[in-house]
Write a protein that holds these residues in place. Sequence first.
Motif, PDB file in Angstrom:
ATOM      1  N   SER A  88       0.863  -1.194   0.000  1.00  8.16           N
ATOM      2  CA  SER A  88       0.000   0.000   0.000  1.00  8.16           C
ATOM      3  C   SER A  88       0.897   1.242   0.000  1.00  8.16           C
ATOM      4  N   VAL A 139       3.434  -8.289  -2.963  1.00  8.36           N
ATOM      5  CA  VAL A 139       4.264  -9.459  -3.257  1.00  8.36           C
ATOM      6  C   VAL A 139       3.426 -10.692  -2.951  1.00  8.36           C
ATOM      7  N   MET A 141      -5.205   2.481  20.407  1.00  5.51           N
ATOM      8  CA  MET A 141      -4.628   3.665  21.066  1.00  5.51           C
ATOM      9  C   MET A 141      -5.657   4.795  21.091  1.00  5.51           C
ATOM     10  N   ASN A 185       7.980  -4.286  19.971  1.00  2.02           N
ATOM     11  CA  ASN A 185       9.208  -3.493  20.080  1.00  2.02           C
ATOM     12  C   ASN A 185       9.875  -3.138  18.758  1.00  2.02           C
ATOM     13  N   ILE A 200       9.756  -0.439  16.886  1.00  2.00           N
ATOM     14  CA  ILE A 200      10.342   0.901  16.788  1.00  2.00           C
ATOM     15  C   ILE A 200      11.660   0.894  17.570  1.00  2.00           C
TER      16      ILE A 200
HETATM   17  C1  LIG Z   1      -0.781   0.100  19.301  1.00  2.00           C
HETATM   18  C2  LIG Z   1       0.664  -0.256  19.117  1.00  2.00           C
HETATM   19  C3  LIG Z   1       1.616   0.352  19.924  1.00  2.00           C
HETATM   20  C4  LIG Z   1       2.971   0.041  19.764  1.00  2.00           C
HETATM   21  N1  LIG Z   1       3.879   0.710  20.524  1.00  2.00           N
HETATM   22  C5  LIG Z   1       5.214   0.474  20.334  1.00  2.00           C
HETATM   23  C6  LIG Z   1       6.171   1.214  21.066  1.00  2.00           C
HETATM   24  O1  LIG Z   1       5.828   2.089  21.863  1.00  2.00           O
HETATM   25  N2  LIG Z   1       7.490   0.932  20.866  1.00  2.00           N
HETATM   26  C7  LIG Z   1       7.901  -0.033  19.978  1.00  2.00           C
HETATM   27  O2  LIG Z   1       9.105  -0.252  19.851  1.00  2.00           O
HETATM   28  N3  LIG Z   1       7.004  -0.733  19.252  1.00  2.00           N
HETATM   29  C8  LIG Z   1       5.676  -0.509  19.412  1.00  2.00           C
HETATM   30  N4  LIG Z   1       4.752  -1.219  18.700  1.00  2.00           N
HETATM   31  C9  LIG Z   1       5.214  -2.323  17.832  1.00  2.00           C
HETATM   32  C10 LIG Z   1       5.718  -1.789  16.498  1.00  2.00           C
HETATM   33  O3  LIG Z   1       4.780  -0.905  15.964  1.00  2.00           O
HETATM   34  C11 LIG Z   1       5.980  -2.952  15.529  1.00  2.00           C
HETATM   35  O4  LIG Z   1       6.777  -3.941  16.133  1.00  2.00           O
HETATM   36  C12 LIG Z   1       6.700  -2.439  14.266  1.00  2.00           C
HETATM   37  O5  LIG Z   1       6.021  -1.342  13.728  1.00  2.00           O
HETATM   38  C13 LIG Z   1       6.847  -3.531  13.231  1.00  2.00           C
HETATM   39  O6  LIG Z   1       7.392  -2.936  12.087  1.00  2.00           O
HETATM   40  P1  LIG Z   1       7.348  -3.672  10.684  1.00  2.00           P
HETATM   41  O7  LIG Z   1       8.036  -2.795   9.702  1.00  2.00           O
HETATM   42  O8  LIG Z   1       7.843  -5.068  10.856  1.00  2.00           O
HETATM   43  O9  LIG Z   1       5.802  -3.828  10.373  1.00  2.00           O
HETATM   44  P2  LIG Z   1       4.699  -2.803   9.687  1.00  2.00           P
HETATM   45  O10 LIG Z   1       4.941  -1.438  10.163  1.00  2.00           O
HETATM   46  O11 LIG Z   1       3.414  -3.438   9.889  1.00  2.00           O
HETATM   47  O12 LIG Z   1       5.173  -2.855   8.186  1.00  2.00           O
HETATM   48  C14 LIG Z   1       5.014  -4.003   7.374  1.00  2.00           C
HETATM   49  C15 LIG Z   1       4.718  -3.507   5.967  1.00  2.00           C
HETATM   50  O13 LIG Z   1       4.734  -4.596   5.061  1.00  2.00           O
HETATM   51  C16 LIG Z   1       3.727  -4.374   4.084  1.00  2.00           C
HETATM   52  N5  LIG Z   1       3.368  -5.657   3.482  1.00  2.00           N
HETATM   53  C17 LIG Z   1       2.762  -6.705   4.099  1.00  2.00           C
HETATM   54  N6  LIG Z   1       2.594  -7.724   3.236  1.00  2.00           N
HETATM   55  C18 LIG Z   1       3.108  -7.313   2.049  1.00  2.00           C
HETATM   56  C19 LIG Z   1       3.218  -7.935   0.772  1.00  2.00           C
HETATM   57  N7  LIG Z   1       2.771  -9.187   0.545  1.00  2.00           N
HETATM   58  N8  LIG Z   1       3.769  -7.222  -0.241  1.00  2.00           N
HETATM   59  C20 LIG Z   1       4.236  -5.963  -0.031  1.00  2.00           C
HETATM   60  N9  LIG Z   1       4.153  -5.332   1.176  1.00  2.00           N
HETATM   61  C21 LIG Z   1       3.601  -6.005   2.200  1.00  2.00           C
HETATM   62  C22 LIG Z   1       2.590  -3.750   4.887  1.00  2.00           C
HETATM   63  O14 LIG Z   1       1.686  -3.057   4.066  1.00  2.00           O
HETATM   64  C23 LIG Z   1       3.354  -2.851   5.861  1.00  2.00           C
HETATM   65  O15 LIG Z   1       3.507  -1.530   5.356  1.00  2.00           O
HETATM   66  C24 LIG Z   1       3.376  -0.921  18.798  1.00  2.00           C
HETATM   67  C25 LIG Z   1       2.431  -1.512  17.975  1.00  2.00           C
HETATM   68  C26 LIG Z   1       1.083  -1.181  18.122  1.00  2.00           C
HETATM   69  C27 LIG Z   1       0.081  -1.798  17.198  1.00  2.00           C
END
Ligand SMILES: Cc1cc2nc3c(=O)[nH]c(=O)nc-3n(C[C@H](O)[C@H](O)[C@H](O)COP(=O)(O)OP(=O)(O)OC[C@H]3O[C@@H](n4cnc5c(N)ncnc54)[C@H](O)[C@@H]3O)c2cc1C
Length: 373
Positions: free
Chosen positions: A30, A173, A230, A334, A336
């Motif tokens: 997206s 993907v 949140m 965790n 971030i």
């Molecule tokens: C309410 C809440 C509070 C939080 N608070 C904290 C905090 O205070 N501190 C902290 O460290 N962490 C916090 N977290 C956890 C943190 O947000 C996540 O661990 C982190 O954002 C994960 O990052 P990511 O890039 O792996 O996933 P995402 O940010 O989910 O990114 C994954 C991306 O992959 C894309 N994607 C998925 N499938 C496909 C595909 N097939 N093809 C192409 N693209 C695809 C998605 O669209 C998305 O953009 C919190 C989470 C939530 C929900």
Amino acid sequence: MIIGGGVIGLTIARALAQRGVRDVCLIERSALGTEASFAAGGILAPQAEADRADEFFELACRSRDLYADFAAALREETAIDVELDTTGTLYVALREGDLKEIEKRFEWQSKQGLVVQKLTAREARELEPCVAPAVSDALLFPRDIQVENRRLLNALVNSVTNLGVKIVTETNVESIGSDRGQITGVQTSRGFVSCQTVLVAAGTWSSTIEHTPRNEHARTPKIEPVRGQMICFDAKPQLTRHVIYSPRGYLVPRKDGRLLAGSTSENAGFAKQVTAGGINTILANAHEISPGISNLPIIDTWAGLRPRAADGLPVLGPCDEIDGLVYATGHYRNGILLAPVTGELIAEAIVSGRISPLLAAFSPNRFKLAPVS
Ligand SMILES: Cc1cc2nc3c(=O)[nH]c(=O)nc-3n(C[C@H](O)[C@H](O)[C@H](O)COP(=O)(O)OP(=O)(O)OC[C@H]3O[C@@H](n4cnc5c(N)ncnc54)[C@H](O)[C@@H]3O)c2cc1C
């Protein structure tokens, strides 16, 4: 080829480009940075959350301690201030059981020589007059900090764009292709793209991406969504300077007067919804920490999906069976916090083949092989 444009995919793309990798391409289904990374609270608090010193704690502290340089470098590269706030984190005890938890945490951390201070109720109130009368004791973690995660995402997007990373959005993907144990490319909604390395950073959707052909014996660690909701208040003047935790909830003050209250932990599949029950729980827990929230206008609510592996630990590193298949997912609560260390160590593993000992406990190879179908 990086799958996923959240904080993890973006941070690794940046780290690879900074190491001179020229053809880094990131595919996002997206828009960049709109899922869990956008929903997060931005708390960088390994000490406030830890019950023991283990490999996860070591990784998390390492990442937290990289944040000052990470934020400064991003500012230099993009002129975006990610609002790294080093005021510290206050952990309050409000009920009888909370006190035991606080005492245990104080004991093991001070024995290890970690920076943590025990405060009386009066000292806690002097520090943060907003805390509830029920606060009996508190711990202050001066090194546990916070970042404005949405600004961080903007800075990362700018940084990778400046570094020449190829970004493809609105493209799903569908599958990862391999032949005789070697990555061949990815099948996307816009066609097949050839490559030799695939990094899976697709957050909670990481294990929904298929492997083709199916008889290629790939390891696909199962990642499940854990919903977090949140609430955002308008708090001008700001209610608290510190991030305040209780065992049931937290408050996060932003510089612009927003005050975040979180969160829930729900197994609700991929339904990214805000619910009445979720809001009730967060309000009750936030009110328990500080009754002052009662007078604040609610200006926003949202939900996000935390990516959780079966054992709750991140999944980091190359997979034994398929040459060129690397995982950086399962960051759960965790992501971030863990972004800087994930970026550094995964980029190093891809570029030089060196797997840091810090990654040993988080290898995707700790999970069983998927059965051949
Ligand atoms: C309410 C809440 C509070 C939080 N608070 C904290 C905090 O205070 N501190 C902290 O460290 N962490 C916090 N977290 C956890 C943190 O947000 C996540 O661990 C982190 O954002 C994960 O990052 P990511 O890039 O792996 O996933 P995402 O940010 O989910 O990114 C994954 C991306 O992959 C894309 N994607 C998925 N499938 C496909 C595909 N097939 N093809 C192409 N693209 C695809 C998605 O669209 C998305 O953009 C919190 C989470 C939530 C929900």
